[in-house]
Design a protein around this motif. Sequence first.
Motif, PDB file in Angstrom:
ATOM      1  N   ILE A 153       0.756  -1.248   0.170  1.00 15.47           N
ATOM      2  CA  ILE A 153      -0.096  -0.115  -0.001  1.00 15.47           C
ATOM      3  C   ILE A 153       1.002   1.342  -0.047  1.00 15.47           C
ATOM      4  O   ILE A 153       1.912   1.189   0.943  1.00 15.47           O
ATOM      5  CB  ILE A 153      -0.860   0.133   1.226  1.00 15.47           C
ATOM      6  CG1 ILE A 153      -1.602  -1.330   1.340  1.00 15.47           C
ATOM      7  CG2 ILE A 153      -1.898   1.169   1.351  1.00 15.47           C
ATOM      8  CD1 ILE A 153      -2.465  -1.656   2.773  1.00 15.47           C
ATOM      9  N   ASP A 154       0.605   2.246  -0.823  1.00 15.25           N
ATOM     10  CA  ASP A 154       1.435   3.399  -0.754  1.00 15.25           C
ATOM     11  C   ASP A 154       1.104   4.194   0.363  1.00 15.25           C
ATOM     12  O   ASP A 154      -0.108   4.821   0.535  1.00 15.25           O
ATOM     13  CB  ASP A 154       0.944   4.170  -2.219  1.00 15.25           C
ATOM     14  CG  ASP A 154       1.879   5.616  -2.171  1.00 15.25           C
ATOM     15  OD1 ASP A 154       2.810   5.895  -1.266  1.00 15.25           O
ATOM     16  OD2 ASP A 154       1.875   6.147  -3.409  1.00 15.25           O
ATOM     17  N   LEU A 155       1.949   4.206   1.380  1.00 17.90           N
ATOM     18  CA  LEU A 155       1.843   4.992   2.433  1.00 17.90           C
ATOM     19  C   LEU A 155       2.472   6.309   2.679  1.00 17.90           C
ATOM     20  O   LEU A 155       3.082   6.622   3.784  1.00 17.90           O
ATOM     21  CB  LEU A 155       1.791   3.862   3.807  1.00 17.90           C
ATOM     22  CG  LEU A 155       1.105   2.829   3.807  1.00 17.90           C
ATOM     23  CD1 LEU A 155       1.889   2.076   5.030  1.00 17.90           C
ATOM     24  CD2 LEU A 155      -0.051   3.239   3.947  1.00 17.90           C
ATOM     25  N   LYS A 156       2.717   7.052   1.579  1.00 20.18           N
ATOM     26  CA  LYS A 156       3.216   8.098   1.554  1.00 20.18           C
ATOM     27  C   LYS A 156       2.969   9.441   2.562  1.00 20.18           C
ATOM     28  O   LYS A 156       3.532  10.160   3.058  1.00 20.18           O
ATOM     29  CB  LYS A 156       3.324   8.686  -0.042  1.00 20.18           C
ATOM     30  CG  LYS A 156       4.135  10.133  -0.311  1.00 20.18           C
ATOM     31  CD  LYS A 156       4.265  10.318  -1.590  1.00 20.18           C
ATOM     32  CE  LYS A 156       5.196  11.315  -1.993  1.00 20.18           C
ATOM     33  NZ  LYS A 156       5.353  11.979  -3.230  1.00 20.18           N
ATOM     34  N   LYS A 157       1.572   9.243   2.793  1.00 21.37           N
ATOM     35  CA  LYS A 157       0.671  10.110   3.818  1.00 21.37           C
ATOM     36  C   LYS A 157       1.480  10.047   4.882  1.00 21.37           C
ATOM     37  O   LYS A 157       1.661  10.716   5.678  1.00 21.37           O
ATOM     38  CB  LYS A 157      -0.621  10.046   3.584  1.00 21.37           C
ATOM     39  CG  LYS A 157      -1.297  11.085   4.545  1.00 21.37           C
ATOM     40  CD  LYS A 157      -2.817  10.990   4.489  1.00 21.37           C
ATOM     41  CE  LYS A 157      -3.564  11.739   5.782  1.00 21.37           C
ATOM     42  NZ  LYS A 157      -4.811  11.367   5.357  1.00 21.37           N
TER      43      LYS A 157
END
Length: 408
Positions: free
Chosen positions: A368-372
């Motif tokens: 999952i893209d967890l950039k935030k």
Amino acid sequence: MTKNYICAAAWASLHLWPNNNVYPCCMVDSTKSFGKLDANVMNNEAFKKFRIEILSGNKVEVCKNCYTIEEAGQQSLRQSLNEKYLDKIQDLISSTEEDGTADTKLLHWDFRSSNLCNYACRTCGPELSSTYKQLSNRNSNIKGEKVLYINSATREYLDKLIDDNIDCVETIYFAGGEPLMMDEHASIISKLLERNRTNVSLYYSTNGSRLSYKNINFLEEWKKFKEVTIVFSIDEIEDRAEYWRYGTNWLNVVPNISSAIEVAKANKNIRVWFSPTVSVFNISRLLDIHKYFREQGWFDTQHPEIIFNLLHTQEFYCVKNTNNEFKLFAESKLNDYIDYLKTSSYKFDNNQVQKVEGLKSFLLEDGIDLKKEVTLHTALLDRQRNESIFDVAPDLVDLLIDKQLYDK
């Protein structure tokens, strides 16, 4: 009974946290406590259930971190404990009762009775670092104890556990916190020497900030033991090390590691290894770190080793939970690392190829893209510590950080 997923920890290991929680080992999810330390700790309901699940031959949910490591081509703690102890506890396994009750023999200790630590690593937390706790309290105006010492009743149980098993223990794992700062570590070393138990293997995870305590020079004391493995938890070098592991003074760490290397060269019982915790912050720089270690002469001992510790407890720093752009960037850097290792004139380097290929496979898994989340956590810690990832790692910020969100 299949041995595919069996683990010796169910009969031969105990891991204690500063808050009195117990686990079979340090790889079990810290939120899945097996209860509190007491007189019946090894046969409480959680341990009995664990043995029943282990003996079923199926995967066990609390062991998923080891399975993840194994699937990434690295050696897990489960595999390591089985290699050392499984043959020695067959009688304990075969005599285990239907409800999971069993005789146990604590061959492997991992007792962390304090979170005392002079570092506040970004991959750690207040439960295992007093400095991290102090910084967190300062940020939220909370006043509280820096150190989570176990209480006196539990100290009584722990002392008895040590006395009951000191003649059978084979391996003691010291971690923290920072173990070389702790009275408890020094006390165990003294007890072992008093009982002439120098045939014990000592295994350390240390930040490299010190090699002595009060009037004890551990480099001298370690020469007396059968085997001592000093694992330096070094995730980065120079200014990046000081950022990622708050409290680091790199100019102090370098001579400490070099001193340990020299002692390891002169004493066959002492080994120096390295264990970088692989996260989004350093996966693209493992080649640079490896070259630095090589230039320092830190791989020049008899049995050097790098153990890549895949970060999985903080999902927002986990390398697979990133965007495609970051994955392509990191993959390219890992490919460079693999090429370097394959063409190196050192056999040690050649032997690292499979490990790095395992890291690459793990990186490219679906996530999952967890950039935030990375942005928010990084911004919080940067403000607590008066630091900035933009100053230290400008090559990563465009890939990992949402600048607008960070500035808010």
